[in-house]
Motif scaffolding. Structure first.
Motif, PDB file in Angstrom:
ATOM      1  N   THR A 149       0.826  -1.216   0.000  1.00 51.70           N
ATOM      2  CA  THR A 149       0.000   0.000   0.000  1.00 51.70           C
ATOM      3  C   THR A 149       0.857   1.261   0.000  1.00 51.70           C
ATOM      4  O   THR A 149       0.331   2.362  -0.095  1.00 51.70           O
ATOM      5  N   ASP A 150       2.166   1.085   0.104  1.00 50.09           N
ATOM      6  CA  ASP A 150       3.100   2.215   0.146  1.00 50.09           C
ATOM      7  C   ASP A 150       3.724   2.398  -1.236  1.00 50.09           C
ATOM      8  O   ASP A 150       4.427   1.518  -1.731  1.00 50.09           O
ATOM      9  N   GLU A 151       3.475   3.537  -1.839  1.00 44.72           N
ATOM     10  CA  GLU A 151       3.963   3.822  -3.189  1.00 44.72           C
ATOM     11  C   GLU A 151       5.490   3.825  -3.283  1.00 44.72           C
ATOM     12  O   GLU A 151       6.044   3.665  -4.366  1.00 44.72           O
ATOM     13  N   ARG A 152       6.193   3.999  -2.152  1.00 50.38           N
ATOM     14  CA  ARG A 152       7.662   3.960  -2.180  1.00 50.38           C
ATOM     15  C   ARG A 152       8.176   2.621  -2.676  1.00 50.38           C
ATOM     16  O   ARG A 152       9.307   2.532  -3.181  1.00 50.38           O
ATOM     17  N   TYR A 153       7.359   1.569  -2.521  1.00 50.27           N
ATOM     18  CA  TYR A 153       7.809   0.236  -2.895  1.00 50.27           C
ATOM     19  C   TYR A 153       7.254  -0.241  -4.226  1.00 50.27           C
ATOM     20  O   TYR A 153       7.503  -1.376  -4.620  1.00 50.27           O
ATOM     21  N   LYS A 154       6.548   0.624  -4.938  1.00 49.66           N
ATOM     22  CA  LYS A 154       6.024   0.253  -6.257  1.00 49.66           C
ATOM     23  C   LYS A 154       7.204   0.054  -7.206  1.00 49.66           C
ATOM     24  O   LYS A 154       8.032   0.935  -7.402  1.00 49.66           O
ATOM     25  N   GLY A 155       7.318  -1.149  -7.754  1.00 54.74           N
ATOM     26  CA  GLY A 155       8.419  -1.464  -8.654  1.00 54.74           C
ATOM     27  C   GLY A 155       9.758  -1.614  -7.965  1.00 54.74           C
ATOM     28  O   GLY A 155      10.798  -1.668  -8.625  1.00 54.74           O
ATOM     29  N   ALA A 156       9.767  -1.718  -6.637  1.00 54.59           N
ATOM     30  CA  ALA A 156      11.020  -1.766  -5.871  1.00 54.59           C
ATOM     31  C   ALA A 156      11.885  -2.956  -6.273  1.00 54.59           C
ATOM     32  O   ALA A 156      11.388  -4.036  -6.599  1.00 54.59           O
ATOM     33  N   ASP A 157      13.174  -2.739  -6.229  1.00 56.25           N
ATOM     34  CA  ASP A 157      14.173  -3.771  -6.470  1.00 56.25           C
ATOM     35  C   ASP A 157      14.277  -4.614  -5.197  1.00 56.25           C
ATOM     36  O   ASP A 157      14.689  -4.110  -4.143  1.00 56.25           O
ATOM     37  N   SER A 158      13.928  -5.874  -5.281  1.00 57.22           N
ATOM     38  CA  SER A 158      13.915  -6.734  -4.095  1.00 57.22           C
ATOM     39  C   SER A 158      15.308  -7.006  -3.541  1.00 57.22           C
ATOM     40  O   SER A 158      15.439  -7.366  -2.368  1.00 57.22           O
ATOM     41  N   LEU A 159      16.356  -6.818  -4.338  1.00 59.89           N
ATOM     42  CA  LEU A 159      17.714  -6.921  -3.785  1.00 59.89           C
ATOM     43  C   LEU A 159      17.967  -5.795  -2.799  1.00 59.89           C
ATOM     44  O   LEU A 159      18.606  -6.003  -1.766  1.00 59.89           O
ATOM     45  N   VAL A 160      17.459  -4.611  -3.098  1.00 60.42           N
ATOM     46  CA  VAL A 160      17.582  -3.474  -2.178  1.00 60.42           C
ATOM     47  C   VAL A 160      16.789  -3.765  -0.902  1.00 60.42           C
ATOM     48  O   VAL A 160      17.264  -3.515   0.217  1.00 60.42           O
ATOM     49  N   LEU A 161      15.597  -4.318  -1.065  1.00 62.89           N
ATOM     50  CA  LEU A 161      14.780  -4.661   0.109  1.00 62.89           C
ATOM     51  C   LEU A 161      15.475  -5.730   0.951  1.00 62.89           C
ATOM     52  O   LEU A 161      15.443  -5.661   2.188  1.00 62.89           O
ATOM     53  N   LEU A 162      16.110  -6.708   0.303  1.00 58.29           N
ATOM     54  CA  LEU A 162      16.837  -7.749   1.041  1.00 58.29           C
ATOM     55  C   LEU A 162      17.994  -7.137   1.832  1.00 58.29           C
ATOM     56  O   LEU A 162      18.239  -7.516   2.980  1.00 58.29           O
ATOM     57  N   LYS A 163      18.704  -6.183   1.240  1.00 58.51           N
ATOM     58  CA  LYS A 163      19.771  -5.481   1.977  1.00 58.51           C
ATOM     59  C   LYS A 163      19.200  -4.781   3.196  1.00 58.51           C
ATOM     60  O   LYS A 163      19.798  -4.806   4.286  1.00 58.51           O
ATOM     61  N   ASP A 164      18.027  -4.150   3.040  1.00 51.34           N
ATOM     62  CA  ASP A 164      17.371  -3.482   4.168  1.00 51.34           C
ATOM     63  C   ASP A 164      16.998  -4.482   5.259  1.00 51.34           C
ATOM     64  O   ASP A 164      17.148  -4.199   6.449  1.00 51.34           O
ATOM     65  N   VAL A 165      16.515  -5.655   4.862  1.00 52.84           N
ATOM     66  CA  VAL A 165      16.180  -6.709   5.825  1.00 52.84           C
ATOM     67  C   VAL A 165      17.439  -7.136   6.568  1.00 52.84           C
ATOM     68  O   VAL A 165      17.426  -7.293   7.800  1.00 52.84           O
ATOM     69  N   GLN A 169      24.317 -16.991 -10.507  1.00 48.09           N
ATOM     70  CA  GLN A 169      24.172 -15.543 -10.377  1.00 48.09           C
ATOM     71  C   GLN A 169      23.202 -15.192  -9.256  1.00 48.09           C
ATOM     72  O   GLN A 169      23.428 -14.236  -8.511  1.00 48.09           O
ATOM     73  N   MET A 170      22.132 -15.963  -9.111  1.00 48.55           N
ATOM     74  CA  MET A 170      21.184 -15.736  -8.009  1.00 48.55           C
ATOM     75  C   MET A 170      21.894 -15.885  -6.669  1.00 48.55           C
ATOM     76  O   MET A 170      21.717 -15.061  -5.761  1.00 48.55           O
ATOM     77  N   ARG A 171      22.695 -16.933  -6.531  1.00 53.88           N
ATOM     78  CA  ARG A 171      23.446 -17.154  -5.289  1.00 53.88           C
ATOM     79  C   ARG A 171      24.378 -15.981  -5.002  1.00 53.88           C
ATOM     80  O   ARG A 171      24.463 -15.512  -3.861  1.00 53.88           O
ATOM     81  N   CYS A 172      25.073 -15.526  -6.027  1.00 55.57           N
ATOM     82  CA  CYS A 172      25.985 -14.392  -5.854  1.00 55.57           C
ATOM     83  C   CYS A 172      25.229 -13.132  -5.452  1.00 55.57           C
ATOM     84  O   CYS A 172      25.694 -12.373  -4.584  1.00 55.57           O
ATOM     85  N   ASN A 173      24.089 -12.886  -6.067  1.00 53.62           N
ATOM     86  CA  ASN A 173      23.294 -11.699  -5.742  1.00 53.62           C
ATOM     87  C   ASN A 173      22.812 -11.732  -4.295  1.00 53.62           C
ATOM     88  O   ASN A 173      22.885 -10.719  -3.587  1.00 53.62           O
ATOM     89  N   ILE A 174      22.329 -12.884  -3.862  1.00 54.49           N
ATOM     90  CA  ILE A 174      21.852 -13.009  -2.484  1.00 54.49           C
ATOM     91  C   ILE A 174      23.004 -12.851  -1.508  1.00 54.49           C
ATOM     92  O   ILE A 174      22.905 -12.113  -0.520  1.00 54.49           O
ATOM     93  N   ALA A 175      24.109 -13.524  -1.784  1.00 45.19           N
ATOM     94  CA  ALA A 175      25.282 -13.411  -0.914  1.00 45.19           C
ATOM     95  C   ALA A 175      25.753 -11.963  -0.813  1.00 45.19           C
ATOM     96  O   ALA A 175      26.062 -11.471   0.278  1.00 45.19           O
ATOM     97  N   GLY A 176      25.783 -11.265  -1.935  1.00 48.37           N
ATOM     98  CA  GLY A 176      26.212  -9.870  -1.927  1.00 48.37           C
ATOM     99  C   GLY A 176      25.288  -8.987  -1.109  1.00 48.37           C
ATOM    100  O   GLY A 176      25.746  -8.123  -0.352  1.00 48.37           O
ATOM    101  N   ALA A 177      23.987  -9.201  -1.247  1.00 49.90           N
ATOM    102  CA  ALA A 177      23.014  -8.398  -0.499  1.00 49.90           C
ATOM    103  C   ALA A 177      23.125  -8.647   0.997  1.00 49.90           C
ATOM    104  O   ALA A 177      22.891  -7.740   1.804  1.00 49.90           O
ATOM    105  N   LEU A 178      23.495  -9.869   1.369  1.00 51.20           N
ATOM    106  CA  LEU A 178      23.574 -10.228   2.786  1.00 51.20           C
ATOM    107  C   LEU A 178      24.967 -10.081   3.372  1.00 51.20           C
ATOM    108  O   LEU A 178      25.157 -10.250   4.583  1.00 51.20           O
ATOM    109  N   GLY A 179      25.952  -9.813   2.523  1.00 51.05           N
ATOM    110  CA  GLY A 179      27.316  -9.650   3.007  1.00 51.05           C
ATOM    111  C   GLY A 179      27.929 -10.943   3.513  1.00 51.05           C
ATOM    112  O   GLY A 179      28.707 -10.937   4.464  1.00 51.05           O
ATOM    113  N   VAL A 180      27.569 -12.066   2.864  1.00 47.93           N
ATOM    114  CA  VAL A 180      28.136 -13.360   3.240  1.00 47.93           C
ATOM    115  C   VAL A 180      28.809 -13.979   2.024  1.00 47.93           C
ATOM    116  O   VAL A 180      28.568 -13.580   0.891  1.00 47.93           O
TER     117      VAL A 180
END
Length: 158
Positions: free
Chosen positions: A65-81, A112-123
């Motif tokens: 319901t928050d327009e800030r997240y419309k079309g949001a990049d989920s890698l950015v959201l994962l970094k926030d998590v 590439q998915m594994r690398c992206n997740i690892a990068g977002a999580l810093g592991v």
């Protein structure tokens, strides 16, 4: 102290959308429907981490319901998590995720998915597992109506 979390997410296929999985734009005749980029894999990973830390789910932190997240990049959201669970004194130990999809074929994109997740999580990438399977043409994923994902994680108090 260690804690285990489980995440699950599902998104329907839709025309005129990209099929983003694990931060990878996977070629597919249809994309995934959602308020954000609808990355079902990263949403399951995020929910598993939030659940392990008893912090709710991604809908609580990034509501559709928050327009800030419309079309949001989920890698950015994962970094926030990741920053959120770190702020509560936890770090990621490992991720084990499974994508359930009749289409598209995901094997060429798993690394590439594994690398992206690892990068977002810093592991290290060795602490991230991503697998893909079909449901042998059964259920909504088997009928090519959408994609689902499960994730289990382990976090540790630092």
């Amino acid at each position: 102290m260690i804690r285990i979390g489980h995440g699950y997410d599902v998104h329907a296929f839709a025309d005129n959308r990209k099929c983003i999985l694990g931060g990878v734009d996977v070629p597919c005749e249809k994309g995934l429907l959602g308020h954000s980029d609808a990355d079902v894999l990263l949403h399951a990973v995020s929910d598993s981490l939030l659940g392990a830390a008893a912090l709710g789910d991604i809908g609580k932190h990034f509501p559709d319901t928050d327009e800030r997240y419309k079309g949001a990049d989920s890698l950015v959201l994962l970094k926030d998590v990741c920053e959120l669970i770190n702020s509560k004194g936890y770090e990621v130990v490992n991720i084990d995720a499974t994508v359930i999809a009749q289409m598209p074929k995901l094997a060429p994109f798993i690394d590439q998915m594994r690398c992206n997740i690892a990068g977002a999580l810093g592991v290290d990438v060795d602490f991230v597992s991503v697998k893909a399977t079909t449901e042998e043409k059964l259920g909504f994923t088997g009928r090519k109506e959408g994609i689902s994902a499960h994730c289990v994680c382990l976090i540790e108090k630092i």
